[in-house]
Design a protein around this motif. Structure first.
Motif, PDB file in Angstrom:
ATOM      1  N   LYS A 147      -8.454  20.241   7.504  1.00 17.41           N
ATOM      2  CA  LYS A 147      -8.980  20.349   6.140  1.00 17.41           C
ATOM      3  C   LYS A 147      -9.128  18.969   5.502  1.00 17.41           C
ATOM      4  N   ILE A 148      -8.170  18.098   5.730  1.00 10.93           N
ATOM      5  CA  ILE A 148      -8.235  16.740   5.183  1.00 10.93           C
ATOM      6  C   ILE A 148      -9.412  15.978   5.792  1.00 10.93           C
ATOM      7  N   GLN A 149      -9.686  16.220   7.060  1.00 14.24           N
ATOM      8  CA  GLN A 149     -10.778  15.548   7.762  1.00 14.24           C
ATOM      9  C   GLN A 149     -12.106  15.754   7.046  1.00 14.24           C
ATOM     10  N   TYR A 150     -12.293  16.909   6.435  1.00  9.43           N
ATOM     11  CA  TYR A 150     -13.551  17.221   5.765  1.00  9.43           C
ATOM     12  C   TYR A 150     -13.542  16.855   4.284  1.00  9.43           C
ATOM     13  N   ARG A 151     -12.540  16.083   3.857  1.00  9.88           N
ATOM     14  CA  ARG A 151     -12.472  15.608   2.479  1.00  9.88           C
ATOM     15  C   ARG A 151     -12.314  14.086   2.510  1.00  9.88           C
ATOM     16  N   PRO A 152     -13.406  13.386   2.803  1.00 10.26           N
ATOM     17  CA  PRO A 152     -13.333  11.937   3.004  1.00 10.26           C
ATOM     18  C   PRO A 152     -12.783  11.170   1.810  1.00 10.26           C
ATOM     19  N   HIS A 153     -12.914  11.696   0.611  1.00 13.58           N
ATOM     20  CA  HIS A 153     -12.365  10.985  -0.544  1.00 13.58           C
ATOM     21  C   HIS A 153     -10.842  10.903  -0.459  1.00 13.58           C
ATOM     22  N   LEU A 154     -10.193  11.886   0.166  1.00 13.78           N
ATOM     23  CA  LEU A 154      -8.745  11.818   0.356  1.00 13.78           C
ATOM     24  C   LEU A 154      -8.382  10.711   1.345  1.00 13.78           C
ATOM     25  N   ILE A 155      -9.135  10.633   2.420  1.00 16.37           N
ATOM     26  CA  ILE A 155      -8.885   9.606   3.432  1.00 16.37           C
ATOM     27  C   ILE A 155      -9.143   8.221   2.853  1.00 16.37           C
ATOM     28  N   ASP A 156     -10.242   8.089   2.113  1.00 15.66           N
ATOM     29  CA  ASP A 156     -10.550   6.799   1.476  1.00 15.66           C
ATOM     30  C   ASP A 156      -9.432   6.383   0.525  1.00 15.66           C
ATOM     31  N   GLY A 157      -8.905   7.339  -0.228  1.00 19.19           N
ATOM     32  CA  GLY A 157      -7.816   7.043  -1.151  1.00 19.19           C
ATOM     33  C   GLY A 157      -6.568   6.574  -0.430  1.00 19.19           C
ATOM     34  N   CYS A 158      -6.265   7.219   0.693  1.00 15.55           N
ATOM     35  CA  CYS A 158      -5.094   6.819   1.477  1.00 15.55           C
ATOM     36  C   CYS A 158      -5.271   5.406   2.032  1.00 15.55           C
ATOM     37  N   LEU A 159      -6.470   5.118   2.527  1.00 15.54           N
ATOM     38  CA  LEU A 159      -6.728   3.777   3.059  1.00 15.54           C
ATOM     39  C   LEU A 159      -6.665   2.724   1.965  1.00 15.54           C
ATOM     40  N   ALA A 160      -7.205   3.047   0.802  1.00 17.25           N
ATOM     41  CA  ALA A 160      -7.186   2.096  -0.309  1.00 17.25           C
ATOM     42  C   ALA A 160      -5.751   1.792  -0.726  1.00 17.25           C
ATOM     43  N   GLN A 161      -4.905   2.809  -0.783  1.00 14.84           N
ATOM     44  CA  GLN A 161      -3.510   2.620  -1.180  1.00 14.84           C
ATOM     45  C   GLN A 161      -2.725   1.844  -0.138  1.00 14.84           C
ATOM     46  N   SER A 162      -3.143   1.935   1.132  1.00 12.10           N
ATOM     47  CA  SER A 162      -2.414   1.262   2.197  1.00 12.10           C
ATOM     48  C   SER A 162      -2.642  -0.252   2.175  1.00 12.10           C
ATOM     49  N   GLY A 163      -3.772  -0.673   1.612  1.00 13.00           N
ATOM     50  CA  GLY A 163      -4.091  -2.086   1.591  1.00 13.00           C
ATOM     51  C   GLY A 163      -4.742  -2.565   2.887  1.00 13.00           C
ATOM     52  N   LEU A 164      -4.988  -1.660   3.816  1.00 17.14           N
ATOM     53  CA  LEU A 164      -5.617  -2.032   5.084  1.00 17.14           C
ATOM     54  C   LEU A 164      -7.101  -2.274   4.879  1.00 17.14           C
ATOM     55  N   ASP A 165      -7.640  -3.248   5.576  1.00 13.56           N
ATOM     56  CA  ASP A 165      -9.071  -3.529   5.531  1.00 13.56           C
ATOM     57  C   ASP A 165      -9.683  -3.034   6.816  1.00 13.56           C
ATOM     58  N   ILE A 166     -10.503  -1.986   6.732  1.00 12.63           N
ATOM     59  CA  ILE A 166     -11.091  -1.402   7.928  1.00 12.63           C
ATOM     60  C   ILE A 166     -12.398  -2.078   8.313  1.00 12.63           C
ATOM     61  N   ASN A 167     -12.816  -3.071   7.552  1.00 13.08           N
ATOM     62  CA  ASN A 167     -14.093  -3.744   7.827  1.00 13.08           C
ATOM     63  C   ASN A 167     -13.954  -4.906   8.798  1.00 13.08           C
ATOM     64  N   ASP A 168     -12.756  -5.218   9.229  1.00 12.99           N
ATOM     65  CA  ASP A 168     -12.578  -6.342  10.169  1.00 12.99           C
ATOM     66  C   ASP A 168     -12.925  -5.952  11.565  1.00 12.99           C
TER      67      ASP A 168
END
Length: 55
Positions: A34-55
């Motif tokens: 269910k989380i997989q189909y809610r990308p805004h949740l995943i984006d929020g988790c990544l933003a809070q983690s401080g990880l940069d996925i663009n490298d």
């Protein structure tokens, strides 16, 4: 501290009375799906983690 994926999973199964480990595993997989189909949740988790996925 922000919420991570596992926090979202736990929130989804907090009241689950699993009959056995297989039942618990299925509930976790279902919640992750269910989380997989809610990308805004995943984006929020990544933003809070401080990880940069663009490298």
């Amino acid at each position: 501290m922000g919420k991570g994926i596992w926090d979202l999973v736990k929130r989804g199964i907090v009241n689950l009375a699993a009959a056995n480990v297989d039942h618990l595993a299925k509930a976790v997989r279902t919640r992750l799906k269910k989380i997989q189909y809610r990308p805004h949740l995943i984006d929020g988790c990544l933003a809070q983690s401080g990880l940069d996925i663009n490298d």
